[in-house]
Every structure is written in C-alpha cells, then in structure tokens.
Design an enzyme around this catalytic site. Structure first.
Site, PDB file in Angstrom:
ATOM      1  N   HIS A 101       0.831  -1.356   0.032  1.00 13.26           N
ATOM      2  CA  HIS A 101      -0.103   0.156   0.019  1.00 13.26           C
ATOM      3  C   HIS A 101       0.915   1.224   0.026  1.00 13.26           C
ATOM      4  O   HIS A 101       0.407   2.230   0.734  1.00 13.26           O
ATOM      5  CB  HIS A 101      -0.914   0.054   1.418  1.00 13.26           C
ATOM      6  CG  HIS A 101      -1.901  -1.103   1.191  1.00 13.26           C
ATOM      7  ND1 HIS A 101      -2.966  -1.253   0.656  1.00 13.26           N
ATOM      8  CD2 HIS A 101      -1.853  -2.110   2.012  1.00 13.26           C
ATOM      9  CE1 HIS A 101      -3.744  -2.380   0.669  1.00 13.26           C
ATOM     10  NE2 HIS A 101      -2.943  -2.868   1.578  1.00 13.26           N
ATOM     11  N   ASN A 174     -10.332  -3.155   1.233  1.00  8.38           N
ATOM     12  CA  ASN A 174      -9.964  -3.243  -0.122  1.00  8.38           C
ATOM     13  C   ASN A 174     -11.166  -2.921  -1.140  1.00  8.38           C
ATOM     14  O   ASN A 174     -12.450  -2.817  -0.589  1.00  8.38           O
ATOM     15  CB  ASN A 174      -9.185  -4.836  -0.380  1.00  8.38           C
ATOM     16  CG  ASN A 174      -7.982  -5.164   0.278  1.00  8.38           C
ATOM     17  OD1 ASN A 174      -7.114  -4.057   0.336  1.00  8.38           O
ATOM     18  ND2 ASN A 174      -8.030  -6.052   0.841  1.00  8.38           N
ATOM     19  N   TYR A 385      -0.365  -4.137  11.637  1.00 10.32           N
ATOM     20  CA  TYR A 385      -0.794  -2.841  11.465  1.00 10.32           C
ATOM     21  C   TYR A 385      -0.149  -1.779  12.119  1.00 10.32           C
ATOM     22  O   TYR A 385       0.732  -0.831  11.569  1.00 10.32           O
ATOM     23  CB  TYR A 385      -2.121  -2.588  10.962  1.00 10.32           C
ATOM     24  CG  TYR A 385      -2.528  -2.925   9.495  1.00 10.32           C
ATOM     25  CD1 TYR A 385      -2.182  -4.436   9.132  1.00 10.32           C
ATOM     26  CD2 TYR A 385      -2.874  -2.239   8.612  1.00 10.32           C
ATOM     27  CE1 TYR A 385      -2.515  -4.985   8.145  1.00 10.32           C
ATOM     28  CE2 TYR A 385      -2.989  -2.935   7.351  1.00 10.32           C
ATOM     29  CZ  TYR A 385      -3.030  -4.332   6.934  1.00 10.32           C
ATOM     30  OH  TYR A 385      -3.108  -4.734   5.834  1.00 10.32           O
TER      31      TYR A 385
END
Length: 557
Positions: A101, A174, A385
């Site tokens: 990303h 997504n 994350y």
C-alpha cells in the site's frame, strides 16, 4: 506581534514574527511568472530563517573560502550552518515507505449516519440519524512501490479513519470482496510473490503464479482480480469492502451481531480495459491520484453509501461457509445489504506527507460497540498494522494531527522520540494511582466463549473453496466477461515458465473445466503471435541453505 497571511493555492497559512524583523531584512522581488502561487507584497512576506529561527540573508548562498588560484574554486566550511542543515535534512526527509500500500491518493471528508441502527448497536457515531463524523481516507495500490503506475492490475486498499467522540475507528479494507489467503502466516509470502524477485529485482509472473498454484484458497480473489474490476477507471468508482467479519453490538446489554461492511460508490463502478491501462501507465503513471485531487478541487466530491450485512451469531454455527474466512462472501440473498450512511470526500490534503504519508490505519483501532471476530487474519492484522506504524513513523505516531483522536488520556504511554503533547506533565505513569482519579469507559462488545485445545493448524483447500468462484464464472459467462477474464489471465501467466502455466490451468480447471480450457486457448493464441514473453529462462536457482541430515524426509525428496 504582526500576523501575516500568505495565500498559496487554495489555503492560507499564518506566520507570526516580531515587527522589527520586517524592517530589518529585505526579500528578493517575486519572479515575473507566478504560476499557481499568489505572491504577496514585500512588506507582508515572511522572513526566511534557519530551522531554529535565525533570519538568513540569502537562502541560496553558502559560506566558503575562495582563493585566487586555482580560479573558480572554493572550500566549504563547517561553520556554514545553513549549508550543513540543508544537506543534512534532505536525506532524512523520507520515512520508510509502506511494504504494501505504498502509493495512494488521500482526502479528508465526512460520514453521515442516514439510518437508525439502534436495534443492533449503540456505536456513538451511528447513534443518531444525521450525525456527521470527520473522516480521513487513503485509497492505494497494494504491490507497487511509491513510484509505480496507478493503473496496474492490483487490489486497491481502501482505508478510512473516523474521528468519533469515543475515539478513532479505522475501516481498513480493499476494493474486492475477498482476499487471497486466510492463514495469516502466509501474509508475507503472498506479498513477496506479488512484488520483486529477490535475484532479478523485477516483478515475476513465475513467482506470482507459483505461489497461487500452491495456495489455491485464493482462486476466488484471482477471478475477481483478473475479471473486469481488476483495474478501476477512477478511485472515485471503486467499492470498499471490510472483508473481515466484525461484531457490532450493545456493550450495555451484552448483545451483538456479526457484520460485513460494504461501501459502494454512488457514481457507480467504472473500469479500464487492459490496453488503456497500459497506455496510461506509460503516459500518466499518476492518473488516479490526479483524478481524485482534481475532482475534489473542482467541487465534484466523490461519495459512497455504506451498507452492512448483518448475521445473528446463531446463524454462524450452521451457515454453509465459514464466516471467519475472508476468501469467501456471504450471499446477498441470505443477508441483504442494509444502508447505514454516506461518505463524502470534500477536502484535499494541505500537504500530502503530513496528512496522508504519515497517516496510520489499523483494524485494531475500534470504538465502543465494535469488536473483532474470530477471523485469524483479522486477529493477526490487529498486531501487524500498528506495529508497522511504530516502525515506519515512530512510537508516538498517534500524536500526529492525521492520527490524533479527538479526546485522549493515556498516561501509561509516555516519553519516546518527538513527544510534543506535554507528556502528561506530572500525572502518575502507573495504573490505579490514588492521586489522579479517572472516569472509566464502557465495557467491550460481548466476548465469545471458547472450549478447545491449542494445536498447530493450517487450513486445507477443499471443493468448497471452488463453489463461489464457480458461481462467479457463471456470472462472467452471462455478462460476456468470460473471454476478457481468460485473456487477462493468459497475458499474465503467459510470461511464466511453461510448467507453472500448466499448473495454473489445472487450478482454474477445478473451478470449471471451461475456465481452464478458455485460458489454455488464449495461451495458444498468444503463442501463435509470438508469445507473451517469458520473463526468465529458468526457475530461481537453489540457494546454498542448510543441508538436511541424512535420513531425514527432506534429504530424500
């Protein structure tokens, strides 16, 4: 004190300087061509300074030792703070780019609750019809680096940060409804196979398809990716799927429902054909980012409607598909879409690095009324994350304006690099202090009850994994998308080694014999026309790793 207003592009910045600074220093006149910038009068201009605030006579000059011979030479001096500060800061302007990303468009906006959801959740930002919440959005490619083309065939990441009265909520999904894997330990391998080969340092079709041939739970996502929606015409025309199953509930009474989250663009889905995407990749590699920015600048704000699929926990026990498996979807016939609210992106970032590059999103960022399910991929991402953000941006990344919640009091998180919020002063930095009373928040969404044993587990691929791809193939045939799909797959796998191509055909034949035959036919056509161009003449060489002991299983293979 004088307040000076400098208008640049569409926003205004304010500079505060003591009045004597303006009378003491002179700035050069603006150039004749001002381009998009609005130059202000010399009397109102800010004074150029070093980083510590010292006014500078000429930002383009350096202090040097010049000699008469040899002619034109000069020696730089350590005393030249301006030169050293300028050079030293430049190589430190980049933080590590995201491993995935990396390239994205971003914008600010708002979310408005449009429906009453009090029957199943008490989430604060959904507790009143018409309630609006500030949002930061980031929509990205996945495999490519920051300098890659926008119009490659790839999943698009769709991330939102909701700044609610009870903390931030991050939606991290997504543009496709399913994913390639369901076992989190495969996540690094998946992404490596989609990026650059460790020996050649270029993307490699053999590596890509070799991974998927041996991890066939991703066949549903592959069909979505190589179908018509693999390359969007605009980021304003993509779906946003939460992918995972979440729990939305009422902590006050211990009830919850399982929820799948969908965001659908109000302007509809629009896609690019492969040939057009390739052309744009060469001529306008930043096509999607420009399109999003320019649309917002001209007031053509992109909007999405948020929908939920809602399932009673009892249904999860008997539903045909594992609701914690992100390679599969819930049928809309079984669980119809229920409208929840509207997302509008209406403000471009003032500075992309400040607002978008430093932004950090994680599915672990939740608010009261929302909880995680037993999806193993979700559980792993909840660690991965924020861990990546602590490495990439720093341990105090939550203090940055793009990440900072509206109300924060977390005195057990102290110190660290670049602490700028007062560091909680002298407040106790330990729990249950009698010197600083605190009010406590609501309980979590109800927890599940589990009975089981710890075991080593890796999911197996079964015939069930090919049911939903088979249904998708039928839709492709009804809409005439079957030929496009086969052609798209052949164009990509045609660059892989022949043995890998063969296994890919076998994998898609498990969906339906017709799928494998259609891909094989397209490969034959490519071969007649000179082929797609195999990227490498042989498979990666075997490395000099540790040798297996004699008699071990691996030594006999």
């Amino acid at each position: 004190m004088i307040v000076v207003s400098l208008s640049i592009s569409s926003y205004t910045r304010f500079y505060h300087y003591h009045s004597h600074v303006f009378s003491k220093y002179v700035l050069p006149s603006p150039p004749e061509s001002a381009h998009t910038y609005l130059y202000i009068s010399q009397d109102d201009a800010p004074v150029y300074t070093l980083a510590e605030g010292r006014p500078v006579q000429d930002p383009s000059a350096a202090t040097v030792l010049r000699g008469s011979k040899p002619r034109g030479g000069a020696l730089s001096l350590l005393q030249d703070t301006q030169l050293i500060e300028t050079l030293a800061h430049f190589p430190r302007e980049r933080i590590p780019e995201r491993v995935v990303h990396a390239k994205a468009a971003g914008a600010w906006g708002e979310f408005e609750c449009t429906e009453d959801v009090s029957d199943f959740t008490s989430v604060d930002f959904l507790n009143k019809v018409g309630k609006k919440t500030k949002v930061l959005a980031r929509i990205s490619t996945v495999a490519g680096e920051k300098g890659s083309a926008d119009t490659i065939r790839d999943i698009r990441g769709f991330a939102l940060k909701f700044f609610t009265e009870e903390g931030n909520w991050d939606f991290v999904g997504n543009d496709l409804p399913v994913f390639f894997i369901r076992d989190p330990v495969k996540f690094p391998s998946l992404n490596r196979s989609h990026k650059r080969h460790p020996q050649t340092n270029v993307p490699d079709s053999t590596m890509f398809w070799d991974f998927h041939n041996n991890n066939q739970e991703g066949v549903h996502c592959l069909m979505q990716l190589f179908g018509g929606r693999g390359i969007p015409a605009s980021l304003r025309n993509v779906n946003g799927f939460g992918n995972h199953t979440y729990k939305f509930g009422k902590p006050e009474d211990g009830t919850f429902k399982y929820v799948k989250i969908h965001l659908k663009p109000d302007a509809g889905i629009k896609n690019l054909e492969s040939d057009e995407a390739v052309r744009l990749a060469g001529e306008e590699p930043d096509y999607h980012i420009k399109d999003m920015y320019n649309a917002i600048e001209r007031g053509d704000y992109p909007t999405w409607t948020m929908y939920f699929q809602i399932m009673d926990p009892k249904d999860a026990e008997t539903y045909r598909y594992n609701i914690f498996d992100i390679t599969q979807t819930w049928s809309h016939r079984d669980y119809p879409l229920r409208p929840i609210g509207k997302l509008t992106l209406n403000k471009n970032p003032e500075n992309h690095f400040q607002d978008i590059e430093q932004a950090a999103f994680s599915p672990s960022t939740m608010v009261p009324g929302i909880g995680p399910s037993a999806d193993p991929m979700l559980q792993a991402r909840m660690f991965s994350y924020p861990d990546a953000a602590r490495y990439r941006v720093g341990p105090n990344y939550q203090q940055l304006p793009c990440n900072r919640a509206l109300h924060v009091y977390s005195p057990d998180q102290r110190d660290g690099p670049m602490r700028v919020d007062g560091n909680y002063g002298g407040d106790p930095n330990y729990v249950r202090s009698s010197f600083r009373p605190m009010r406590l928040g609501p309980p979590d969404v109800a927890h599940d009850e589990w009975t089981g044993k710890v075991a080593l587990f890796s999911s197996e691929v079964t015939d069930l994994d090919f049911e939903q791809p088979r249904d998708l193939w039928k839709i492709f045939k009804e809409t005439g998308e079957d030929k496009r799909f086969a052609k798209n797959v052949a164009a990509h796998v045609g660059k892989a080694l022949p043995e890998v191509q063969k296994k890919t055909i076998e994998m898609f034949s498990r969906v339906d014999k017709e799928v494998g035959e259609a891909i094989e036919k397209e490969l034959d056509e490519l071969e007649k026309n000179g082929g797609a161009g195999i990227e490498h003449d042989k498979a990666p060489v075997k490395g000099k790793g540790m040798r297996c002991k004699e008699g071990s299983k691996d030594s006999k293979e």
